[in-house]
Design an enzyme around this catalytic site. Structure first.
Site, PDB file in Angstrom:
ATOM      1  N   ASP A  15       0.831  -1.203   0.000  1.00  0.00           N
ATOM      2  CA  ASP A  15       0.000   0.000   0.000  1.00  0.00           C
ATOM      3  C   ASP A  15       0.868   1.258   0.000  1.00  0.00           C
ATOM      4  O   ASP A  15       2.059   1.219   0.311  1.00  0.00           O
ATOM      5  CB  ASP A  15      -0.888   0.026   1.238  1.00  0.00           C
ATOM      6  CG  ASP A  15      -2.078  -0.907   1.121  1.00  0.00           C
ATOM      7  OD1 ASP A  15      -2.170  -1.650   0.129  1.00  0.00           O
ATOM      8  OD2 ASP A  15      -2.932  -0.903   2.040  1.00  0.00           O
ATOM      9  N   ASP A  16       0.248   2.380  -0.345  1.00  0.00           N
ATOM     10  CA  ASP A  16       0.788   3.729  -0.122  1.00  0.00           C
ATOM     11  C   ASP A  16       1.889   4.135  -1.087  1.00  0.00           C
ATOM     12  O   ASP A  16       2.695   5.024  -0.766  1.00  0.00           O
ATOM     13  CB  ASP A  16       1.300   3.893   1.322  1.00  0.00           C
ATOM     14  CG  ASP A  16       0.271   3.571   2.371  1.00  0.00           C
ATOM     15  OD1 ASP A  16      -0.938   3.568   2.044  1.00  0.00           O
ATOM     16  OD2 ASP A  16       0.657   3.326   3.532  1.00  0.00           O
ATOM     17  N   HIS A 126      -7.107   3.775   1.048  1.00  0.00           N
ATOM     18  CA  HIS A 126      -6.236   4.058   2.182  1.00  0.00           C
ATOM     19  C   HIS A 126      -7.081   3.977   3.449  1.00  0.00           C
ATOM     20  O   HIS A 126      -8.110   4.642   3.561  1.00  0.00           O
ATOM     21  CB  HIS A 126      -5.637   5.459   2.021  1.00  0.00           C
ATOM     22  CG  HIS A 126      -4.615   5.810   3.050  1.00  0.00           C
ATOM     23  ND1 HIS A 126      -3.524   5.023   3.300  1.00  0.00           N
ATOM     24  CD2 HIS A 126      -4.514   6.861   3.899  1.00  0.00           C
ATOM     25  CE1 HIS A 126      -2.783   5.571   4.254  1.00  0.00           C
ATOM     26  NE2 HIS A 126      -3.377   6.680   4.642  1.00  0.00           N
TER      27      HIS A 126
END
Length: 272
Positions: A15-16, A126
């Site tokens: 993620d991210d 998110h």
């Protein structure tokens, strides 16, 4: 003569992407080494276009590249930025501004497509905001408008026997409704979500968590992770230490050994 069954395929998603240089460096390194098979991108940050260019340099087919819908870190419309607890509460109280949320979701899709030159392979959120009321309605509207029937959504269903409360709490915040709405539209959704923990483990603890997740993994599941290298992390990142620990384990020989022991292989998502 029947052969031995092959390893179970597991999507391993970082993620991210675009949050900071250390996160991006970890994605590019681990993807090139075949240690992960997907990443989810935050497109509201000023560094996103440059980060996307680096991502495009990977060999085609290396990883699935998705949109990480964001309202709690850096949405394009900064006035929509909210703490997670407040955002969840407003979503379930019917207090989110639906038209502005829809415009933001559309703008994040646009930002992804403009930088990558193509639609996302998958969509998630998110802090899992993609499954919340209003946001998920806007998400499905955009997928329909853009004809994204082949893009997959990340589900949040917790595996059976998953320890701790956090996985079940995440799933209860909209996972079943997201799956039902996707099924009605013919949009594939991943299976169980692995990788949920309190970001409080040391390296030995994280290896132990990975071993447990791999034992519980089934075809179509996603293992979420958040590794970063030490090139730099955003100021005030609450999981900066956990990111470095995760990278250390995933980049080490412990990771392929754990996969082999569990009979699991890293793979891209294939709809059932």
């Amino acid at each position: 003569m029947s052969g031995r069954p092959g390893p179970r395929k597991l999507v391993v998603c970082i993620d991210d992407y675009a949050l900071g240089p250390g996160v991006d460096a970890a994605v590019l390194e681990l993807a090139a080494r075949g240690r992960v098979s997907a990443t989810s991108c935050m497109v509201g940050l000023a560094r996103w276009p440059a980060a996307a260019a680096a991502l495009r340099s990977l060999a085609p087919g290396t990883i699935d590249t998705g949109l990480h819908l964001d309202f709690t870190e850096a949405p394009l419309d900064r006035s929509l930025r909210s703490g997670l607890g407040a955002f969840i509460a407003r979503a379930y109280l019917g207090a989110l501004p639906a038209r502005r949320i829809a415009a933001e979701v559309a703008a994040q899709f646009d930002a992804f497509e403009q930088a990558m030159g193509r639609p996302p392979d998958h969509v998630d959120g998110h802090q899992h905001v993609h499954q919340l009321p209003v946001v998920r309605d806007a998400l499905f509207d955009q997928m329909q408008r853009r004809g994204l029937q082949r893009a997959w959504l990340r589900g949040t269903r917790a595996p059976r026997r998953e320890p701790g409360l956090k996985p079940g709490v995440i799933a209860a915040l909209g996972g079943a409704r997201l799956r039902a709405m996707a099924g009605a539209r013919g949009i594939p959704v991943s299976g169980c979500l692995l990788g949920v923990y309190g970001f409080d483990a040391d390296a030995a603890g994280y290896r132990q968590l990975l071993a447990g997740w791999l034992q519980r993994a089934a075809e179509g599941d996603v293992l979420m992770c958040h590794p970063a290298r030490s090139e730099g992390s955003p100021a005030g990142d609450p999981i900066a230490t956990a990111r470095l620990i995760e990278h250390g384990v995933l980049a080490s020989e412990a990771w392929p050994e754990l996969l082999a022991q569990a009979g699991v292989a890293v793979g891209r998502f294939v709809p059932a």
